[in-house]
Design an enzyme around this catalytic site. Structure first.
Site, mmCIF file in Angstrom:
data_model
loop_
_atom_site.group_PDB
_atom_site.id
_atom_site.type_symbol
_atom_site.label_atom_id
_atom_site.label_comp_id
_atom_site.label_asym_id
_atom_site.label_seq_id
_atom_site.Cartn_x
_atom_site.Cartn_y
_atom_site.Cartn_z
ATOM 1 N N ASP A 29 0.897 -1.152 0.063
ATOM 2 C CA ASP A 29 0.067 -0.157 -0.019
ATOM 3 C C ASP A 29 1.033 1.110 0.089
ATOM 4 O O ASP A 29 1.645 1.430 0.993
ATOM 5 C CB ASP A 29 -0.877 0.066 1.351
ATOM 6 C CG ASP A 29 -1.974 1.213 1.269
ATOM 7 O OD1 ASP A 29 -2.081 1.847 0.256
ATOM 8 O OD2 ASP A 29 -2.647 1.082 2.259
ATOM 9 N N ASP B 211 -2.919 2.584 -5.899
ATOM 10 C CA ASP B 211 -1.946 2.659 -4.940
ATOM 11 C C ASP B 211 -1.989 1.224 -3.834
ATOM 12 O O ASP B 211 -1.015 1.294 -2.975
ATOM 13 C CB ASP B 211 -2.176 3.838 -4.034
ATOM 14 C CG ASP B 211 -3.424 3.892 -3.322
ATOM 15 O OD1 ASP B 211 -4.416 3.116 -3.605
ATOM 16 O OD2 ASP B 211 -3.639 4.527 -2.368
ATOM 17 N N GLU B 212 -2.528 0.117 -4.198
ATOM 18 C CA GLU B 212 -2.327 -0.997 -3.372
ATOM 19 C C GLU B 212 -2.695 -1.990 -4.248
ATOM 20 O O GLU B 212 -3.329 -2.095 -5.407
ATOM 21 C CB GLU B 212 -3.300 -0.925 -2.446
ATOM 22 C CG GLU B 212 -4.736 -1.074 -2.632
ATOM 23 C CD GLU B 212 -5.723 -0.879 -1.334
ATOM 24 O OE1 GLU B 212 -5.353 -1.545 -0.475
ATOM 25 O OE2 GLU B 212 -6.760 -0.144 -1.464
#
Length: 363
Positions: free
Chosen positions: A10, A104-105
Protein backbone atom coordinates in the site's frame (compact mmCIF):
# COMPACT_ATOMS: atom_id res chain seq x y z
CA UNK A 1 -4.01 -22.41 6.29
CA UNK A 2 -3.51 -22.52 2.52
CA UNK A 3 0.30 -22.39 2.59
CA UNK A 4 0.27 -19.24 0.51
CA UNK A 5 2.65 -16.33 1.06
CA UNK A 6 0.78 -13.09 0.40
CA UNK A 7 2.07 -9.52 0.43
CA UNK A 8 -0.24 -6.53 0.50
CA UNK A 9 1.58 -3.40 -0.67
CA UNK A 10 0.00 0.00 0.00
CA UNK A 11 1.61 3.24 -1.15
CA UNK A 12 1.73 5.85 1.61
CA UNK A 13 -0.65 8.82 1.05
CA UNK A 14 -0.08 8.14 -2.63
CA UNK A 15 -1.54 11.12 -4.51
CA UNK A 16 -0.37 13.61 -1.90
CA UNK A 17 3.08 12.01 -1.75
CA UNK A 18 3.47 12.29 -5.53
CA UNK A 19 2.61 15.99 -5.28
CA UNK A 20 5.11 16.52 -2.46
CA UNK A 21 7.80 14.61 -4.35
CA UNK A 22 7.35 16.70 -7.50
CA UNK A 23 7.06 20.07 -5.77
CA UNK A 24 9.69 20.63 -3.04
CA UNK A 25 7.67 23.60 -1.73
CA UNK A 26 4.96 21.16 -0.58
CA UNK A 27 7.21 18.93 1.48
CA UNK A 28 6.44 18.96 5.18
CA UNK A 29 3.24 20.92 4.61
CA UNK A 30 -0.37 19.71 4.96
CA UNK A 31 -1.38 18.87 1.39
CA UNK A 32 -4.95 18.10 0.35
CA UNK A 33 -5.49 16.70 -3.14
CA UNK A 34 -8.89 18.04 -4.19
CA UNK A 35 -10.55 20.57 -6.41
CA UNK A 36 -11.78 23.60 -4.51
CA UNK A 37 -15.51 24.14 -4.47
CA UNK A 38 -18.69 23.55 -2.53
CA UNK A 39 -19.22 20.09 -4.03
CA UNK A 40 -15.66 18.80 -4.11
CA UNK A 41 -14.40 15.90 -1.99
CA UNK A 42 -10.89 15.05 -0.82
CA UNK A 43 -9.04 12.59 -3.06
CA UNK A 44 -6.07 12.26 -0.70
CA UNK A 45 -4.37 13.96 2.23
CA UNK A 46 -0.75 14.04 3.27
CA UNK A 47 0.16 12.76 6.72
CA UNK A 48 0.68 16.37 7.81
CA UNK A 49 -2.97 17.08 6.89
CA UNK A 50 -4.22 13.86 8.48
CA UNK A 51 -3.03 15.08 11.87
CA UNK A 52 -5.83 17.65 11.67
CA UNK A 53 -8.44 14.98 10.93
CA UNK A 54 -8.49 15.41 7.15
CA UNK A 55 -9.38 12.15 5.39
CA UNK A 56 -10.09 10.94 1.88
CA UNK A 57 -13.70 11.27 0.66
CA UNK A 58 -14.64 14.02 3.14
CA UNK A 59 -16.07 17.26 1.70
CA UNK A 60 -13.31 19.66 0.72
CA UNK A 61 -15.01 22.45 2.64
CA UNK A 62 -14.83 20.42 5.85
CA UNK A 63 -11.16 19.67 5.20
CA UNK A 64 -10.54 23.40 4.84
CA UNK A 65 -12.27 24.08 8.16
CA UNK A 66 -10.26 21.38 9.91
CA UNK A 67 -6.96 22.56 8.45
CA UNK A 68 -7.14 26.20 7.26
CA UNK A 69 -3.41 26.20 6.48
CA UNK A 70 -3.70 23.22 4.09
CA UNK A 71 -2.41 23.56 0.54
CA UNK A 72 -5.07 22.39 -1.91
CA UNK A 73 -3.73 20.77 -5.08
CA UNK A 74 -6.00 19.67 -7.96
CA UNK A 75 -5.57 15.96 -8.76
CA UNK A 76 -3.50 14.88 -11.76
CA UNK A 77 -4.61 11.31 -12.38
CA UNK A 78 -2.49 10.91 -15.49
CA UNK A 79 0.62 11.45 -13.39
CA UNK A 80 -0.60 9.11 -10.64
CA UNK A 81 -1.34 6.37 -13.18
CA UNK A 82 2.15 6.69 -14.63
CA UNK A 83 3.71 6.21 -11.18
CA UNK A 84 1.33 3.30 -10.51
CA UNK A 85 2.53 1.56 -13.69
CA UNK A 86 6.12 2.08 -12.53
CA UNK A 87 5.32 0.45 -9.18
CA UNK A 88 3.54 -2.49 -10.80
CA UNK A 89 6.56 -3.09 -13.03
CA UNK A 90 8.56 -3.52 -9.83
CA UNK A 91 6.02 -6.04 -8.53
CA UNK A 92 6.32 -8.02 -11.78
CA UNK A 93 10.01 -8.70 -11.12
CA UNK A 94 9.01 -10.87 -8.17
CA UNK A 95 5.76 -12.58 -9.18
CA UNK A 96 3.22 -12.90 -11.97
CA UNK A 97 0.38 -13.15 -9.46
CA UNK A 98 -0.51 -9.48 -8.90
CA UNK A 99 -4.02 -8.33 -8.02
CA UNK A 100 -4.29 -4.53 -8.15
CA UNK A 101 -6.99 -3.08 -5.90
CA UNK A 102 -6.48 0.53 -6.98
CA UNK A 103 -3.68 2.73 -8.28
CA UNK A 104 -1.93 2.61 -4.92
CA UNK A 105 -2.34 -0.91 -3.55
CA UNK A 106 -2.13 -4.54 -4.65
CA UNK A 107 -1.97 -8.11 -3.43
CA UNK A 108 1.02 -10.23 -4.49
CA UNK A 109 1.24 -14.00 -4.17
CA UNK A 110 4.95 -14.75 -3.72
CA UNK A 111 4.59 -18.40 -2.78
CA UNK A 112 6.68 -19.13 -5.90
CA UNK A 113 8.50 -15.81 -6.36
CA UNK A 114 10.24 -15.21 -9.67
CA UNK A 115 13.36 -13.67 -8.11
CA UNK A 116 14.09 -16.72 -5.91
CA UNK A 117 14.11 -14.64 -2.73
CA UNK A 118 14.68 -16.58 0.50
CA UNK A 119 11.37 -15.57 2.08
CA UNK A 120 8.22 -13.52 1.60
CA UNK A 121 9.59 -11.05 4.14
CA UNK A 122 12.77 -10.58 2.11
CA UNK A 123 10.66 -10.11 -1.02
CA UNK A 124 8.57 -7.42 0.65
CA UNK A 125 11.70 -5.65 1.84
CA UNK A 126 13.20 -5.77 -1.66
CA UNK A 127 10.01 -4.40 -3.22
CA UNK A 128 9.80 -1.53 -0.74
CA UNK A 129 13.48 -0.69 -1.31
CA UNK A 130 13.01 -0.67 -5.09
CA UNK A 131 9.95 1.57 -4.82
CA UNK A 132 11.87 4.02 -2.63
CA UNK A 133 14.91 4.06 -4.92
CA UNK A 134 13.10 4.23 -8.26
CA UNK A 135 10.08 6.41 -7.45
CA UNK A 136 11.32 8.36 -4.40
CA UNK A 137 8.10 7.34 -2.64
CA UNK A 138 7.43 5.04 0.30
CA UNK A 139 5.18 2.03 0.60
CA UNK A 140 3.98 -0.04 3.53
CA UNK A 141 3.58 -3.80 3.30
CA UNK A 142 1.96 -6.63 5.19
CA UNK A 143 3.04 -10.26 4.85
CA UNK A 144 0.70 -13.07 5.86
CA UNK A 145 -0.66 -16.47 4.80
CA UNK A 146 -3.78 -14.91 3.24
CA UNK A 147 -5.16 -11.73 1.72
CA UNK A 148 -7.24 -10.22 4.48
CA UNK A 149 -4.60 -10.66 7.18
CA UNK A 150 -1.93 -9.21 4.86
CA UNK A 151 -4.11 -6.16 4.23
CA UNK A 152 -4.64 -5.53 7.95
CA UNK A 153 -0.91 -6.06 8.56
CA UNK A 154 0.11 -3.48 5.94
CA UNK A 155 -1.72 -0.81 7.93
CA UNK A 156 -0.07 -1.84 11.19
CA UNK A 157 3.14 0.18 10.81
CA UNK A 158 2.20 2.95 8.39
CA UNK A 159 3.79 4.95 6.97
CA UNK A 160 6.86 3.29 5.44
CA UNK A 161 6.50 0.13 7.51
CA UNK A 162 6.59 -3.64 7.17
CA UNK A 163 4.66 -6.03 9.38
CA UNK A 164 4.81 -9.81 9.14
CA UNK A 165 2.17 -12.20 10.51
CA UNK A 166 3.45 -15.76 10.43
CA UNK A 167 0.95 -18.61 10.08
CA UNK A 168 1.25 -19.70 13.72
CA UNK A 169 0.59 -16.14 14.94
CA UNK A 170 -2.47 -15.25 12.85
CA UNK A 171 -5.03 -15.90 15.58
CA UNK A 172 -2.98 -14.11 18.24
CA UNK A 173 -2.60 -11.10 15.90
CA UNK A 174 -6.33 -10.89 15.16
CA UNK A 175 -7.72 -11.57 18.64
CA UNK A 176 -7.49 -8.02 20.14
CA UNK A 177 -8.50 -6.14 17.00
CA UNK A 178 -11.89 -4.36 16.89
CA UNK A 179 -14.44 -6.30 14.85
CA UNK A 180 -14.63 -3.29 12.53
CA UNK A 181 -11.19 -4.22 11.18
CA UNK A 182 -12.59 -7.34 9.54
CA UNK A 183 -13.34 -6.96 5.80
CA UNK A 184 -17.01 -6.28 5.14
CA UNK A 185 -17.77 -5.08 8.66
CA UNK A 186 -18.92 -1.48 8.27
CA UNK A 187 -20.23 0.89 10.92
CA UNK A 188 -23.75 -0.60 10.90
CA UNK A 189 -22.56 -4.19 11.24
CA UNK A 190 -20.03 -3.18 13.87
CA UNK A 191 -22.83 -1.67 15.99
CA UNK A 192 -24.92 -4.82 15.58
CA UNK A 193 -22.04 -7.01 16.72
CA UNK A 194 -21.24 -4.75 19.65
CA UNK A 195 -24.89 -4.91 20.73
CA UNK A 196 -24.41 -8.69 20.96
CA UNK A 197 -21.29 -8.26 23.10
CA UNK A 198 -18.75 -8.72 20.32
CA UNK A 199 -16.31 -5.82 20.34
CA UNK A 200 -13.07 -7.54 19.39
CA UNK A 201 -12.29 -10.47 17.13
CA UNK A 202 -11.76 -12.83 20.06
CA UNK A 203 -15.40 -12.23 21.08
CA UNK A 204 -16.56 -13.47 17.67
CA UNK A 205 -14.74 -16.75 18.20
CA UNK A 206 -16.66 -17.39 21.41
CA UNK A 207 -20.05 -16.72 19.82
CA UNK A 208 -21.65 -19.92 18.45
CA UNK A 209 -21.33 -20.08 14.68
CA UNK A 210 -24.90 -21.41 14.42
CA UNK A 211 -26.21 -18.32 16.21
CA UNK A 212 -24.20 -16.04 13.93
CA UNK A 213 -25.56 -17.81 10.88
CA UNK A 214 -29.10 -17.60 12.20
CA UNK A 215 -28.78 -13.83 12.68
CA UNK A 216 -26.76 -12.91 9.62
CA UNK A 217 -27.14 -15.80 7.18
CA UNK A 218 -24.09 -17.02 5.28
CA UNK A 219 -22.31 -13.79 6.21
CA UNK A 220 -22.44 -14.92 9.85
CA UNK A 221 -20.50 -18.08 9.03
CA UNK A 222 -18.03 -16.02 7.01
CA UNK A 223 -17.49 -13.73 10.00
CA UNK A 224 -16.73 -16.74 12.15
CA UNK A 225 -14.14 -17.94 9.62
CA UNK A 226 -12.50 -14.52 9.46
CA UNK A 227 -12.28 -14.40 13.25
CA UNK A 228 -10.11 -17.53 13.04
CA UNK A 229 -8.02 -16.09 10.22
CA UNK A 230 -9.50 -18.28 7.49
CA UNK A 231 -9.43 -16.77 4.00
CA UNK A 232 -8.90 -19.08 1.03
CA UNK A 233 -9.35 -16.46 -1.70
CA UNK A 234 -6.53 -16.66 -4.26
CA UNK A 235 -4.74 -13.67 -5.70
CA UNK A 236 -6.44 -13.06 -9.05
CA UNK A 237 -4.05 -11.41 -11.49
CA UNK A 238 -6.61 -10.59 -14.17
CA UNK A 239 -9.91 -9.29 -12.88
CA UNK A 240 -12.37 -8.60 -15.71
CA UNK A 241 -13.92 -5.16 -15.88
CA UNK A 242 -17.48 -5.21 -14.55
CA UNK A 243 -18.45 -1.68 -15.58
CA UNK A 244 -16.98 1.34 -17.35
CA UNK A 245 -18.51 4.52 -15.97
CA UNK A 246 -18.20 8.24 -15.43
CA UNK A 247 -19.88 10.44 -12.84
CA UNK A 248 -19.88 14.04 -11.73
CA UNK A 249 -21.16 16.12 -8.82
CA UNK A 250 -23.24 19.16 -9.73
CA UNK A 251 -22.39 22.68 -8.61
CA UNK A 252 -25.96 22.85 -7.23
CA UNK A 253 -28.60 20.16 -6.68
CA UNK A 254 -30.70 19.56 -9.80
CA UNK A 255 -34.11 18.17 -10.65
CA UNK A 256 -34.31 15.18 -13.00
CA UNK A 257 -35.59 17.36 -15.81
CA UNK A 258 -32.60 19.68 -15.56
CA UNK A 259 -29.80 17.18 -16.07
CA UNK A 260 -30.07 15.92 -19.67
CA UNK A 261 -26.94 17.78 -20.79
CA UNK A 262 -25.01 16.35 -17.83
CA UNK A 263 -26.23 12.82 -18.55
CA UNK A 264 -25.12 13.09 -22.17
CA UNK A 265 -21.76 14.45 -21.07
CA UNK A 266 -21.24 11.52 -18.67
CA UNK A 267 -22.37 9.10 -21.41
CA UNK A 268 -19.67 10.52 -23.68
CA UNK A 269 -17.00 10.00 -21.00
CA UNK A 270 -18.20 6.46 -20.32
CA UNK A 271 -18.22 5.70 -24.05
CA UNK A 272 -14.64 6.95 -24.29
CA UNK A 273 -13.63 4.64 -21.44
CA UNK A 274 -15.46 1.77 -23.13
CA UNK A 275 -13.41 2.41 -26.26
CA UNK A 276 -10.21 1.97 -24.26
CA UNK A 277 -11.56 -1.22 -22.70
CA UNK A 278 -12.47 -2.59 -26.14
CA UNK A 279 -8.98 -1.77 -27.42
CA UNK A 280 -7.48 -3.92 -24.67
CA UNK A 281 -10.12 -6.67 -24.76
CA UNK A 282 -11.77 -6.60 -28.20
CA UNK A 283 -13.74 -9.78 -27.53
CA UNK A 284 -15.76 -8.27 -24.65
CA UNK A 285 -19.00 -6.43 -25.34
CA UNK A 286 -21.03 -4.27 -22.93
CA UNK A 287 -24.77 -4.88 -23.10
CA UNK A 288 -26.22 -2.82 -20.26
CA UNK A 289 -26.57 0.93 -19.77
CA UNK A 290 -26.68 2.15 -16.16
CA UNK A 291 -27.87 5.48 -14.79
CA UNK A 292 -26.62 6.37 -11.32
CA UNK A 293 -28.02 9.19 -9.20
CA UNK A 294 -27.22 10.50 -5.75
CA UNK A 295 -29.98 12.47 -4.06
CA UNK A 296 -29.45 15.64 -2.07
CA UNK A 297 -29.71 13.51 1.09
CA UNK A 298 -26.98 11.16 -0.23
CA UNK A 299 -29.15 8.19 -1.24
CA UNK A 300 -27.73 6.22 -4.19
CA UNK A 301 -30.19 5.19 -6.93
CA UNK A 302 -29.37 3.10 -10.00
CA UNK A 303 -31.52 2.14 -12.98
CA UNK A 304 -30.35 -0.04 -15.85
CA UNK A 305 -31.51 -1.34 -19.20
CA UNK A 306 -30.20 -4.17 -21.37
CA UNK A 307 -31.56 -3.64 -24.90
CA UNK A 308 -32.01 -6.54 -27.38
CA UNK A 309 -28.76 -5.56 -29.15
CA UNK A 310 -25.69 -4.10 -27.44
CA UNK A 311 -25.37 -0.32 -27.83
CA UNK A 312 -23.11 0.39 -30.79
CA UNK A 313 -23.09 4.20 -30.80
CA UNK A 314 -22.68 6.93 -28.22
CA UNK A 315 -26.07 8.37 -29.15
CA UNK A 316 -27.77 5.09 -28.18
CA UNK A 317 -26.09 5.06 -24.77
CA UNK A 318 -26.98 8.69 -24.11
CA UNK A 319 -30.60 8.23 -25.22
CA UNK A 320 -31.07 5.14 -23.04
CA UNK A 321 -29.50 6.86 -20.02
CA UNK A 322 -31.81 9.85 -20.43
CA UNK A 323 -34.84 7.58 -20.80
CA UNK A 324 -33.95 5.74 -17.58
CA UNK A 325 -34.93 8.89 -15.68
CA UNK A 326 -38.54 7.88 -16.29
CA UNK A 327 -38.01 4.82 -14.08
CA UNK A 328 -36.44 6.57 -11.09
CA UNK A 329 -39.76 6.66 -9.23
CA UNK A 330 -38.90 9.50 -6.86
CA UNK A 331 -41.15 12.54 -6.24
CA UNK A 332 -40.78 15.16 -8.97
CA UNK A 333 -39.43 17.70 -6.46
CA UNK A 334 -36.50 15.43 -5.48
CA UNK A 335 -33.15 17.05 -6.13
CA UNK A 336 -29.90 15.28 -7.00
CA UNK A 337 -26.29 16.13 -6.32
CA UNK A 338 -24.57 13.61 -8.62
CA UNK A 339 -25.20 11.77 -11.89
CA UNK A 340 -23.28 8.93 -13.50
CA UNK A 341 -23.58 6.79 -16.61
CA UNK A 342 -22.07 3.34 -16.96
CA UNK A 343 -21.73 0.48 -19.43
CA UNK A 344 -21.77 -3.00 -17.94
CA UNK A 345 -23.13 -6.50 -18.39
CA UNK A 346 -20.01 -7.53 -20.28
CA UNK A 347 -20.15 -10.75 -22.31
CA UNK A 348 -17.75 -12.38 -24.73
CA UNK A 349 -18.56 -11.82 -28.39
CA UNK A 350 -19.00 -15.58 -28.93
CA UNK A 351 -21.49 -15.77 -26.06
CA UNK A 352 -23.45 -12.87 -27.55
CA UNK A 353 -23.71 -14.59 -30.91
CA UNK A 354 -24.81 -17.83 -29.25
CA UNK A 355 -27.58 -16.14 -27.22
CA UNK A 356 -29.09 -13.39 -29.40
CA UNK A 357 -32.43 -13.59 -27.59
CA UNK A 358 -31.07 -12.21 -24.29
CA UNK A 359 -33.15 -9.27 -23.05
CA UNK A 360 -33.59 -8.02 -19.54
CA UNK A 361 -34.81 -4.91 -17.79
CA UNK A 362 -33.78 -4.24 -14.19
CA UNK A 363 -34.53 -1.58 -11.64
Amino acid sequence: MSGRKIIHVDMDAFYASVEQRDDPALRGRPVVVAWRGNRSVVCAASYEARRFGVRSAMPALRAERLCPQAVFVPPDFGRYKAVSRQVRAIFARYTDLIEPLSLDEAYLDVSMNAAAMPSATATAEAIRAAIREETRLTASAGVAPNKFVAKIASDHRKPDGLFVVRPDRVQRFLAPLPVGRLPGVGKVMERKLEALGMRVVADLRDYPVEALEQRFGRWGRRLHELAFGIDERPVVSERPTLQVSAEDTFERDLLLGEMEDDIRRMAAKAWEGYGRERAQHPGRIARTVVLKLKTADFRILTRSLTPPLPPSRLAEVADIACTLRERVGEPSRTRYRLVGVGLGGFVERDELIAQPELFTVTA
